[in-house]
Enzyme design. Structure first.
Site, PDB file in Angstrom:
ATOM      1  N   ALA A  65      70.670  -5.456  31.778  1.00 56.12           N
ATOM      2  CA  ALA A  65      71.123  -6.962  31.148  1.00 56.12           C
ATOM      3  C   ALA A  65      69.677  -7.881  31.081  1.00 56.12           C
ATOM      4  CB  ALA A  65      72.171  -7.378  32.725  1.00 56.12           C
ATOM      5  N   GLY A 108      71.995  -2.429  33.664  1.00 53.84           N
ATOM      6  CA  GLY A 108      72.997  -2.224  32.743  1.00 53.84           C
ATOM      7  C   GLY A 108      72.896  -1.420  31.502  1.00 53.84           C
ATOM      8  N   GLU A 111      74.250   1.843  33.212  1.00 54.43           N
ATOM      9  CA  GLU A 111      75.808   1.731  33.367  1.00 54.43           C
ATOM     10  C   GLU A 111      76.423   1.859  32.023  1.00 54.43           C
ATOM     11  OE1 GLU A 111      74.771  -1.897  35.247  1.00 54.43           O
ATOM     12  OE2 GLU A 111      75.832  -1.090  37.185  1.00 54.43           O
ATOM     13  N   GLU A 131      67.995  -2.745  39.732  1.00 49.24           N
ATOM     14  CA  GLU A 131      68.305  -3.819  40.206  1.00 49.24           C
ATOM     15  C   GLU A 131      67.746  -4.453  41.495  1.00 49.24           C
ATOM     16  OE1 GLU A 131      70.157  -1.540  38.861  1.00 49.24           O
ATOM     17  OE2 GLU A 131      71.576  -2.697  37.484  1.00 49.24           O
TER      18      GLU A 131
END
Ligand code: CO8
Length: 257
Positions: A65, A108, A111, A131
């Site tokens: 992200a 992300g 993911e 993260e």
């Protein structure tokens, strides 16, 4: 429709979506997520498309992200705008989506790859959930899908240390379906997508639904679900055609594609 952060191509009945923010290693910001959502929704409702490939660049599938976009967010903003709530378009798609991963698939990005139905990786692929190093944790299914894919020990190791796992380790661990030389990754992903898109669509959608059911229910329920779905396919023309073609030693001409 023209997009700024993704590119799309059609290869017969296979669609390709390429994440395209090279200046940020394809970091996933709101604009990219909205464009991905829009492109995928179009392909979902397009009868000419039977399967989708999601890819990035040679250097990065997606490095996570977008940290620059996230850093100043507070809890109320995140909650009220349903921050990252549109991410699961990929996971909710009914048509198969193949992730073709080269380079970094982190946070992300990892993911997102795991939301796809399976991952083809180039030898350069690196997977991780870093993260923890930013003082947070995975937020788009990382702790859940990674654990289901590779088991508790490796998922804990990756999520708690933030270390990266290379393509070979990811294949051994069951995260990746196949590892390919970099130059073959995209051609093979497109070929695989075309091969799936040439099958009977009701069978393809049913297989996807049934395999995913394995993660949501008990074995007995899953097997019952599978049998009902199998029975239902006998209502299709394609079942008659597929079996007749085998017996007559010719390629099938599926109607529902
Ligand atoms: N966000 C924003 N910008 C990024 C990101 C990112 N995730 N990753 C890289 N960039 C930018 C860099 O800031 C840099 O920009 P600039 O040139 O303007 O400084 C550019 O991309 C190139 O990056 P590097 O210079 O760092 O390239 P390197 O080859 O030296 O390193 C790495 C590559 C190792 C991938 C490194 O960039 C890195 O560690 N990136 C961050 C990885 C990371 O921590 N990802 C997790 C992010 S958090 C997250 O994904 C949470 C998900 C939660 C839920 C998601 C919801 C749906």
């Amino acid at each position: 429709m023209t997009f700024k952060t993704i590119e799309i191509e059609r290869h017969g009945r296979a669609a390709l979506i390429r994440l395209n923010r090279p200046e940020a290693l394809n970091a996933l910001n709101s604009e990219l997520i909205a464009e991905l959502d829009s492109a995928l929704s179009d392909f979902e409702s397009d009868p000419e498309i039977g399967c989708v490939v999601l890819t990035g660049s040679e250097k990065a599938f997606a490095a996570g992200a977008d940290i620059k976009e996230m850093r100043d967010k507070n809890f109320a903003e995140a909650l009220l705008e349903n921050f990252l709530g549109r991410w699961d378009t990929v996971a909710r798609a009914r048509k198969p989506i193949i992730a073709a991963v080269s380079g970094f698939a982190l946070g992300g990005g990892c993911e997102l790859a795991m939301m796809c139905d399976f991952i083809l990786a180039s030898e350069s692929a690196q997977f991780g959930q870093p993260e923890i190093k930013l003082g947070v944790m995975p937020g788009a299914g990382g702790t859940q899908r990674l654990t289901r894919a590779v088991g508790k020990a490796k998922a804990m190791d990756l999520c708690l240390t933030g270390r990266m796992m290379d393509a070979q380790e990811a294949e051994r661990a069951g995260l990746v379906a196949r590892v390919l030389p970099a130059a073959e990754l995209l051609p093979e992903a497109i070929k695989t997508s075309q091969r799936i898109a040439a099958m009977s669509a009701p069978a393809v959608l049913s297989v996807k639904e049934a395999v995913n059911r394995a993660f949501e229910t008990s074995l007995a329920e899953g097997v019952r679900f599978e049998r009902r779905a199998f029975h239902a396919l006998f209502a299709t023309h394609d079942q008659k055609e597929g079996m007749a073609a085998f017996i007559e030693k010719r390629p099938p001409q599926f109607q529902n594609r």
